[in-house]
Design an enzyme around this catalytic site. Structure first.
Site, mmCIF file in Angstrom:
data_model
loop_
_atom_site.group_PDB
_atom_site.id
_atom_site.type_symbol
_atom_site.label_atom_id
_atom_site.label_comp_id
_atom_site.label_asym_id
_atom_site.label_seq_id
_atom_site.Cartn_x
_atom_site.Cartn_y
_atom_site.Cartn_z
ATOM 1 N N SER A 60 0.828 -1.205 0.000
ATOM 2 C CA SER A 60 0.000 0.000 0.000
ATOM 3 C C SER A 60 0.862 1.256 0.000
ATOM 4 O O SER A 60 1.943 1.298 0.601
ATOM 5 C CB SER A 60 -0.891 0.011 1.243
ATOM 6 O OG SER A 60 -1.539 1.263 1.397
ATOM 7 N N TYR A 67 -2.089 5.619 -6.034
ATOM 8 C CA TYR A 67 -3.167 6.531 -6.392
ATOM 9 C C TYR A 67 -2.598 7.512 -7.411
ATOM 10 O O TYR A 67 -1.379 7.596 -7.606
ATOM 11 C CB TYR A 67 -3.656 7.294 -5.159
ATOM 12 C CG TYR A 67 -4.336 6.428 -4.126
ATOM 13 C CD1 TYR A 67 -5.697 6.188 -4.180
ATOM 14 C CD2 TYR A 67 -3.600 5.858 -3.084
ATOM 15 C CE1 TYR A 67 -6.323 5.393 -3.224
ATOM 16 C CE2 TYR A 67 -4.212 5.059 -2.129
ATOM 17 C CZ TYR A 67 -5.577 4.838 -2.199
ATOM 18 O OH TYR A 67 -6.178 4.049 -1.265
ATOM 19 N N THR A 124 -5.150 2.251 -8.017
ATOM 20 C CA THR A 124 -6.458 2.265 -7.361
ATOM 21 C C THR A 124 -7.305 3.335 -8.021
ATOM 22 O O THR A 124 -7.110 4.533 -7.811
ATOM 23 C CB THR A 124 -6.309 2.525 -5.853
ATOM 24 O OG1 THR A 124 -5.581 1.434 -5.279
ATOM 25 C CG2 THR A 124 -7.659 2.622 -5.182
ATOM 26 N N LYS A 153 -7.207 -1.358 -10.371
ATOM 27 C CA LYS A 153 -7.876 -1.932 -9.200
ATOM 28 C C LYS A 153 -9.124 -1.112 -8.877
ATOM 29 O O LYS A 153 -9.052 0.112 -8.759
ATOM 30 C CB LYS A 153 -6.933 -1.944 -8.003
ATOM 31 C CG LYS A 153 -7.490 -2.641 -6.778
ATOM 32 C CD LYS A 153 -6.445 -2.674 -5.671
ATOM 33 C CE LYS A 153 -6.926 -3.488 -4.480
ATOM 34 N NZ LYS A 153 -8.094 -2.862 -3.803
ATOM 35 N N HIS A 155 -13.121 -1.873 -3.116
ATOM 36 C CA HIS A 155 -12.372 -1.267 -2.012
ATOM 37 C C HIS A 155 -12.863 -1.783 -0.668
ATOM 38 O O HIS A 155 -12.889 -1.051 0.329
ATOM 39 C CB HIS A 155 -12.509 0.265 -2.063
ATOM 40 C CG HIS A 155 -11.267 1.000 -1.646
ATOM 41 N ND1 HIS A 155 -10.430 1.628 -2.545
ATOM 42 C CD2 HIS A 155 -10.706 1.221 -0.439
ATOM 43 C CE1 HIS A 155 -9.437 2.200 -1.895
ATOM 44 N NE2 HIS A 155 -9.587 1.965 -0.613
ATOM 45 N N ARG A 164 -15.570 0.162 1.201
ATOM 46 C CA ARG A 164 -15.212 1.398 1.902
ATOM 47 C C ARG A 164 -15.361 2.649 1.036
ATOM 48 O O ARG A 164 -15.120 3.757 1.503
ATOM 49 C CB ARG A 164 -13.762 1.300 2.399
ATOM 50 C CG ARG A 164 -13.569 0.263 3.477
ATOM 51 C CD ARG A 164 -12.098 -0.001 3.758
ATOM 52 N NE ARG A 164 -11.410 1.156 4.311
ATOM 53 C CZ ARG A 164 -11.462 1.528 5.589
ATOM 54 N NH1 ARG A 164 -12.207 0.847 6.440
ATOM 55 N NH2 ARG A 164 -10.795 2.574 6.022
ATOM 56 N N GLY A 210 -14.359 -9.826 0.531
ATOM 57 C CA GLY A 210 -15.274 -10.742 1.186
ATOM 58 C C GLY A 210 -14.915 -12.202 1.142
ATOM 59 O O GLY A 210 -15.726 -13.052 1.528
#
Length: 385
Positions: free
Chosen positions: A124, A151, A177, A249, A273, A276, A306
């Site tokens: 990240s 990002y 992302t 992503k 995400h 979120r 999930g």
């Protein structure tokens, strides 16, 4: 794969670790108040009413597995490849930031655990350790491939510098992302005035703890992230500054899958995400089939969101994913027992996944196809896919 047995002996049978949810429950007992004082905490919460975060997991329940019998599965092989390297089974630790909230070793422990199990990890931008340190931690244990999550930044020079550092350190891919021009409406973070815990920095971004804590998570993101990002500007620019693979992503539609094909991307990660960002978007397992159909084999497709068991992993592969990623379970593993906790989490997925393969008569990943699944219908009979 010589891992630890999944059942963990304990004097208190209620504390035995048998599944991912057991790890979650034990982790929540250990996380400090303010990080996980309730189900609505920073790690486990989602946007607004949290419909998507719940459905990411529950949507798997409508799929049923069409098991096969009398198949020799004594030599079943769970291995596949990711970023050109053989991995023990198709699961990786996704780019979840601020892992040192859960354990002081944070991303270093995750990297070592992934390398030990023979899997991949995505780093990240909000990691609490630098790219060099995370890469070296994994490589100290064994061969490992990393993706670098990015990002689109208002400071393009900083963005390019991070990309060049990731490539120089041996990262294999950029995970752009794309679902976050702004942060989602996160009631839990706002109510609790969430700020990164004192003492934790973001060295990849060059931010120390003092700078980070002066602003809320929402404000700091708004100040550095470029909400004017777009396909025609950013993908060609990325191609001009790196030879790493470029993955998008955050895709949940056929339309964006086709756009990724058009722009020559190497792959997509079907992701919302972790629920979120925009609440009410489809669960990733429900978005996956239309993205697979749209791609028609022209780019690679991964999925996250999930996945809470080896059976979920099997279902995602049957619906067309090549590889899967998990985020929150990494935090749970870290909080439970650092590197060993992450290893236990990954081993739990592995054991469940391998047994699911064997009970379905699958001897290799290529045997896992839509024919392995059915979907529950309201009128009763199971519908084949």
């Amino acid at each position: 794969m010589a891992g630890k047995p999944v059942p963990t002996p304990s004097k208190n049978p209620g504390d035995r670790i048998l599944c991912i949810d057991d790890i979650r429950k034990q982790a929540l007992k250990k996380l400090p108040k303010g990080v996980a004082a309730s189900p609505k905490d920073f790690i486990n919460s989602g946007a607004t009413e949290e419909l998507t975060i719940r459905e990411n997991t529950t949507a798997y329940n409508k799929y049923r597995i069409r098991s096969r019998v009398l198949v020799d599965v004594s030599k079943a092989d769970t291995s596949t490849t990711c970023f050109g390297q053989k991995v023990s089974f198709p699961l990786g630790c996704s780019p979840a930031g601020i892992q040192a909230m859960a354990h002081p070793d944070g991303e270093l422990a995750t990297s070592r655990a992934c390398a030990k199990i023979g899997l991949t990890m995505a780093i990240s931008s909000f990691a609490n350790y630098g790219i060099k340190d995370i890469r070296e931690a994994g490589l100290s244990v064994g061969p490992i491939k990393h993706a670098m999550q990015m990002y689109t930044l208002k400071n393009q020079e900083m963005e390019e510098s991070i990309i060049q550092e990731a490539e120089a350190r041996g990262c294999s891919a950029i995970f752009l992302t794309a679902d976050s021009p702004v942060l989602g409406v996160r009631y839990s973070e706002w109510r609790n005035d969430f700020r990164t815990p004192d003492g934790l920095g973001f060295p990849i971004l060059g931010w120390d703890s003092e700078r980070i804590r002066r602003q809320t998570h929402d404000d700091s993101f708004t100040n550095f992230n470029d909400d004017s990002h777009n396909w025609t500007r950013d993908i060609p620019w990325l191609r001009s500054v790196t030879k790493m693979e470029i993955w998008i992503k955050g895709v949940v539609t056929a339309e964006d899958t086709l756009k990724a094909v058009e722009m020559g991307c190497d792959g997509i990660v079907v992701s919302n995400h972790g629920g979120r960002q925009l609440d009410g978007v489809p669960a990733t397992i429900d978005a996956l089939p239309e993205c697979v159909a749209a791609a028609a084999g022209r780019l690679r497709i991964h999925v996250d969101g999930g996945i809470r068991s080896g059976t979920d992993l099997f279902k995602a592969l049957a619906l067309g994913a090549e590889y899967c990623w998990v985020g929150r379970p990494t935090f749970w593993g870290l909080a439970y027992n650092g590197q060993e906790g992450v290893e236990m989490m990954l081993e739990t997925y592995y054991q469940e996944f391998k047994r699911c393969m064997q009970l379905c008569g699958c001897n290799s990943i290529k045997d896992i196809t839509p024919a392995c699944l059915g979907v529950v219908r309201s009128d009763g009979p199971l519908a084949r896919l």
